[in-house]
Design an enzyme around this catalytic site. Structure first.
Site, PDB file in Angstrom:
ATOM      1  CB  SER A 427      -1.008  -0.052   1.364  1.00 43.58           C
ATOM      2  OG  SER A 427      -0.192   0.168   2.341  1.00 43.58           O
ATOM      3  CG  HIS A 448      -3.324  -1.217  -2.642  1.00 43.91           C
ATOM      4  ND1 HIS A 448      -3.686   0.210  -2.174  1.00 43.91           N
ATOM      5  CD2 HIS A 448      -3.125  -1.754  -1.219  1.00 43.91           C
ATOM      6  CE1 HIS A 448      -3.990   0.324  -0.868  1.00 43.91           C
ATOM      7  NE2 HIS A 448      -3.537  -0.620  -0.380  1.00 43.91           N
ATOM      8  CD  GLU A 460      -4.814   2.749  -4.772  1.00 47.55           C
ATOM      9  OE1 GLU A 460      -5.235   3.904  -4.903  1.00 47.55           O
ATOM     10  OE2 GLU A 460      -4.185   2.437  -3.884  1.00 47.55           O
ATOM     11  CG  ASN A 498      -3.361   4.527   1.455  1.00 45.92           C
ATOM     12  OD1 ASN A 498      -4.194   4.391   1.851  1.00 45.92           O
ATOM     13  ND2 ASN A 498      -2.547   3.362   1.634  1.00 45.92           N
TER      14      ASN A 498
END
Length: 593
Positions: A427, A448, A460, A498
């Site tokens: 991540s 991800h 992702e 993130n």
């Protein structure tokens, strides 16, 4: 200021002013709507007539209640109409000049005890109060759009505001069925103070061509459970309005995260201000509508299935929650899965966890017992990576430690057959560093997944500068087959979700650290005003403060922006072992299980 707030003037009958007037009239207040535009006043009456008609149709109010509500709303074109108001709420254009003009005129019109409220979401309430003859009666009353539906109201007091005025409007907000949150005077207050920094970063991410507008929006909706993606939300708010808010925030904070992304200026000055103009980040069927129409940037369907590699078997490395969740997802989609851990016992334990998860699905009627048994039969536990010799796709979900991952990829390189795709679920770590640990970096890519993997729809897809087109197409096809939504992004810290989520969380911590607002008020503001499924502090405690700190450090190290430096309060809590729900204490305390 002891007078009940029964007669209320609303100055400015645009979308927000009309919405506020509707809320007040529904709640039994006498509402004086004031706008220099006869067309705006007429539109406000029409909107109230339409909304009350819908309420009658849905049997929420009677026809008599509708007539009474409409009778309580009168419109005027002259500020003099506010002379008898107990409270005046101005919602004119977001500029000091326009608002100061209204407040100066009101000083000579209203009674000394009348409260004057500004609906600004960006400008200084203190500055507006200081220009008033009675600064003690001036405060901010920030409703959220659409006002009839949104529960949050920020009650903003300056150092000059009388406590009695604050008490009076707070009581009014509650009587209107709203949730008032008391905040101090700083640009953006709580909700917009956190929201607009996030929106600004999303705009900058798009401007840098890091990801498409569709992928950025899908990532935040599916990865964070948000009702709208950031670019679609900017179009709804108005790109010119967002730029004004960010300008005001940056003027005070000097935080680069608040400096408006250049694309906001370009779009604003070109008149591409979002839905209201018919075009912003997206293109709409007509001005003021939400109906999207294809444009030159709309992605075209790609024939990826023909260019990718065949995948029938998948290896998942790891035995934790994420590894077992990913193995479950692939097995449910019909893939043969090898689940490898450091020992056969750990792998068997992970398979047992999957069995429990599938049984819960059977109990809830989401799958049949036969489908559960077939899914479990497709999962083969193994105590060594040697079992990956014939898999078509190897997915690692081990500890978030670069050295550990690099050693694993070096091992996969020796074991996996030529042509196998090697994927990392990291991540925050660089995918290319994993790729360079192999002799076939073109076969390495990021996938991800989000926790819990069986429930979360987003993946992702992270390609490095070395990843081949064929491998990228393969992973996108596989992601669609396991019924997940792939979004493309490049190999940089945080990827999409993130990189946008954690600076927002960090800024929330800074608000508490600076004693600007409480945990509860910030969480309430973001849930009620931003539509977030969880407040930032609820989410931080769920994610884990240690995990959050590690991601913040990675983002700060990669982008070297002072605004991304982890909040000291977060570092202190982690140092004290307060890591969130898993330890029983983080920003809040939890009962031990």
């Amino acid at each position: 200021m002891d007078t009940p707030l029964h007669t209320i003037a609303v100055v400015g009958l645009g979308t927000m002013g009309t919405g506020i007037a509707e809320v007040l009239a529904h709640a039994g207040r006498e509402v004086i709507g004031i706008d220099i535009s006869d067309a705006a006043a007429h539109q406000a009456v029409t909107a109230l007539e339409a909304s009350t008609a819908r309420a009658v149709e849905r049997e929420r109010i009677t026809e008599e209640e509708r007539r009474n509500t409409l009778a309580r709303f009168r419109t005027f074109s002259d500020l003099q109409a506010a002379a008898d108001a107990d409270l005046v709420i101005e919602v004119v254009s977001e500029s000091y000049e326009a608002k100061q003009q209204v407040f100066r005129a009101l000083d000579s019109i209203v009674r000394p005890g009348t409260i004057l409220a500004t609906g600004t979401n960006a400008l200084s309430v203190t500055r507006l109060a200081a220009d008033s003859a009675h600064p003690e009666r001036v405060l901010g009353l920030h409703f959220f759009n659409p006002a009839p539906a949104m529960k949050l109201v920020e009650v903003v007091s300056s150092v000059l505001t009388s406590p009695q005025a604050v008490e009076a409007v707070t009581a009014l907000a509650r009587e209107l069925g709203k949730e008032p949150v008391a905040v101090g005077d700083r640009p953006g207050f709580v909700a917009d103070g956190l929201l607009f920094g996030y929106l600004n970063q999303a705009a900058a991410m798009y401007e840098a061509k890091y990801a498409s507008r569709e992928d950025i929006d899908a990532a935040m909706k599916l990865g964070c459970g948000l009702p709208m993606g950031p670019l679609a939300l900017l179009d709804l708010i108005g790109i010119d309005t967002a730029r004004t808010v960010l300008d005001a925030m940056y003027a005070e904070s000097r935080d680069r995260l608040h400096a408006p992304a250049p694309i906001l200026k370009q779009l604003s000055e070109a008149g591409l201000t979002g839905r209201k103009s018919g075009r912003g980040f997206y293109t709409y069927a007509a001005s003021g509508t939400s109906d999207l129409v294809p444009d030159a940037l709309t992605p075209q369907p790609a024939a990826e299935a023909a260019t990718g590699r065949d995948v029938s078997s998948v290896g998942v490395a790891g035995s934790g929650t994420m590894a077992s969740g990913i193995a479950e997802v692939f097995a449910k989609a019909g893939y043969d899965v090898v689940l490898a851990a450091r020992s056969l016992e750990k792998a068997e334990t992970a398979k047992s966890r999957i069995a429990k998860s599938l049984s819960r699905s059977v109990d809830k009627g989401r799958m049949t017992a036969e489908a559960r048994d077939a899914t479990l039969a497709r999962i083969a536990p193994a105590g060594s990576l040697d079992a990956f010799a014939e898999v078509d796709l190897a997915v690692e979900a081990v500890a978030e430690d670069l050295e550990v991952k690099q050693q694993l990829f070096a091992t996969l390189d020796k074991i996996c057959k030529p042509g196998a795709v090697l994927a990392t679920t990291t991540s925050s770590l660089p995918v290319v560093a994993c790729a360079r640990a192999t002799s076939r970096p073109q076969d390495v890519i990021g996938m991800h997944f989000f926790n819990p993997a069986p429930a979360m729809k987003l993946v992702e897809v992270v390609r490095t500068v070395l990843t081949s087109d064929e491998v990228h197409a393969t992973v996108r096809t596989v992601t669609a087959k396991i019924k997940k939504h792939p979004v493309d992004c490049g190999d940089r810290a945080g990827f999409i979700v993130n990189a946008l989520l954690f600076p927002y969380l960090n800024n929330a911590i800074k608000m508490v650290q600076e004693h600007y607002a409480t945990l509860d008020d910030i969480d309430a503001a973001m849930k009620l005003g931003g539509g977030y499924p969880m407040g930032p502090f609820e989410l931080l405690d769920v994610v884990g403060l240690d995990v959050s700190l590690a991601i913040e450090k990675v983002l700060h190290r990669e982008f070297r922006d002072p605004g991304l430096a982890p909040a000291p309060l977060l570092e202190h809590l982690v140092a004290a072992g307060c890591l969130g729900r898993k330890t029983g204490r983080g920003f809040r305390e939890y009962a031990r299980r």
